[in-house]
Motif scaffolding. Sequence first.
Motif, mmCIF file in Angstrom:
data_model
loop_
_atom_site.group_PDB
_atom_site.id
_atom_site.type_symbol
_atom_site.label_atom_id
_atom_site.label_comp_id
_atom_site.label_asym_id
_atom_site.label_seq_id
_atom_site.Cartn_x
_atom_site.Cartn_y
_atom_site.Cartn_z
ATOM 1 N N ASN A 15 44.271 35.766 35.386
ATOM 2 C CA ASN A 15 44.602 36.963 34.349
ATOM 3 C C ASN A 15 43.404 37.312 33.390
ATOM 4 O O ASN A 15 43.971 37.848 32.306
ATOM 5 C CB ASN A 15 45.844 36.411 33.841
ATOM 6 C CG ASN A 15 47.087 37.172 34.404
ATOM 7 O OD1 ASN A 15 47.038 37.865 35.244
ATOM 8 N ND2 ASN A 15 48.191 37.148 33.735
ATOM 9 N N SER A 34 46.663 42.199 39.282
ATOM 10 C CA SER A 34 48.285 41.936 38.798
ATOM 11 C C SER A 34 48.335 41.396 37.452
ATOM 12 O O SER A 34 47.261 40.638 37.142
ATOM 13 C CB SER A 34 48.846 41.081 39.745
ATOM 14 O OG SER A 34 49.946 40.607 39.236
ATOM 15 N N LYS A 36 50.278 39.233 37.014
ATOM 16 C CA LYS A 36 50.931 37.906 37.166
ATOM 17 C C LYS A 36 49.476 37.192 37.919
ATOM 18 O O LYS A 36 48.759 37.653 38.836
ATOM 19 C CB LYS A 36 51.836 37.718 38.752
ATOM 20 C CG LYS A 36 53.274 38.341 37.824
ATOM 21 C CD LYS A 36 53.960 38.877 39.172
ATOM 22 C CE LYS A 36 55.101 40.012 38.415
ATOM 23 N NZ LYS A 36 55.775 40.645 39.767
ATOM 24 N N PRO A 37 49.342 35.781 37.517
ATOM 25 C CA PRO A 37 48.262 34.978 37.778
ATOM 26 C C PRO A 37 48.102 34.569 39.343
ATOM 27 O O PRO A 37 49.081 34.809 40.205
ATOM 28 C CB PRO A 37 48.392 33.801 37.220
ATOM 29 C CG PRO A 37 49.527 33.666 36.640
ATOM 30 C CD PRO A 37 50.291 34.966 36.669
ATOM 31 N N GLN A 38 46.959 34.474 40.067
ATOM 32 C CA GLN A 38 46.668 34.001 41.145
ATOM 33 C C GLN A 38 47.267 34.697 42.159
ATOM 34 O O GLN A 38 47.620 34.454 43.222
ATOM 35 C CB GLN A 38 47.319 32.477 41.394
ATOM 36 C CG GLN A 38 46.753 31.624 40.603
ATOM 37 C CD GLN A 38 47.503 30.370 40.510
ATOM 38 O OE1 GLN A 38 48.448 29.970 41.261
ATOM 39 N NE2 GLN A 38 47.310 29.691 39.285
ATOM 40 N N THR A 39 46.614 36.096 42.209
ATOM 41 C CA THR A 39 47.124 37.013 43.376
ATOM 42 C C THR A 39 45.903 37.071 44.400
ATOM 43 O O THR A 39 45.964 37.635 45.344
ATOM 44 C CB THR A 39 47.562 38.390 42.815
ATOM 45 O OG1 THR A 39 46.592 38.832 41.814
ATOM 46 C CG2 THR A 39 49.009 38.231 42.048
#
Length: 297
Positions: A15, A34, A36-39
């Motif tokens: 992020n 995203s 949202k983390p770790q995509t």
Amino acid sequence: MAFKSGFITIIGRPNVGKSTLLNLLTGEKVSIISRKPQTTRHNIRTVVTREDFQMVFVDTPGIHKPKNKLGEFMMNAAMDTLDDVDIVLYMVEATENEIGPGDQSIIAALKKVHTPVILAINKVDLVEKSSLLPLIDMYSKAHDFREIVPISATDPRTVELMFGILKKYLPEGEKLYPDDMLTDQPAKVLVQELIREKMLELLDDEVPHGVGIEVVRYNENEERNILGIDANIYCEKASHKAIIIGKGGEMLKRIGIRAREDIERLFGMKVVLKLWVKVKEDWRNSDYMLNELGYKS
Ligand code: GDP
Ligand code: MG
Ligand code: K
């Protein structure tokens, strides 16, 4: 002036804006963004060719404490790349005024690396100008970075700023890839990532992170300019399957339409995309499934 070329990897916690910066620099939507983390699960290679340089970018997943086999794989992949590239671009956020445990462990890892490291302090648009000097001071004490640059990955002016700095540390060398090449990622991986991105956009937090996508059929009909793709979406629970499919199939339809539009844009072909949702408990801890879904080391 001699032509310069080489590999650059962008690292940093989830992020901080790695994908945003990569997209800004390459001008194409090949890495997954995203909130949202770790995509970003795959190393996406993107090539930028100019008159005087060629930069090959590798977007690594955020470095984090592994929670399962997938996490382990991602961390190893990220760390392995560091010594193999010509420049490490390490990103942090200007909104954080101390170095947290995640960044401490990244900095500790960087000390073992011989590659030049440039620190980009991102999201400066979110903080007061006066907070920047103390931040730069803090990071320069933590590690001997070649350069520390405050940037905003959402500001188009960052493109020339970053290219200027990166070029300084790029070795002299020939072009590594043809001019018009954008990425060496297999098309299937891009398709998987685009489907994942749409799920992140449309679904609740909990569901997309338990999801794996497998392209089971990929059929390019060049004559008719049509790409036929069938993909399985694996989730961990029947309740997740119900959410992904939605009432009367509405949600799955929306995911499919959005993904298809992006795939068509990226490949310049008409796309027929079919999606299936399957429950496969605990797939993230299965070596077999990780291998099947392309998370190979
Ligand atoms: P990654 O996980 O490091 O790849 O981070 P992303 O590129 O996916 O970015 C995470 C979030 O931060 C997204 O919502 C971006 O729009 C946002 N973001 C990235 N760079 C900036 C920036 O310079 N300023 C602001 N305000 N937001 C940013
Ligand atoms: Mg990313
Ligand atoms: K992200």
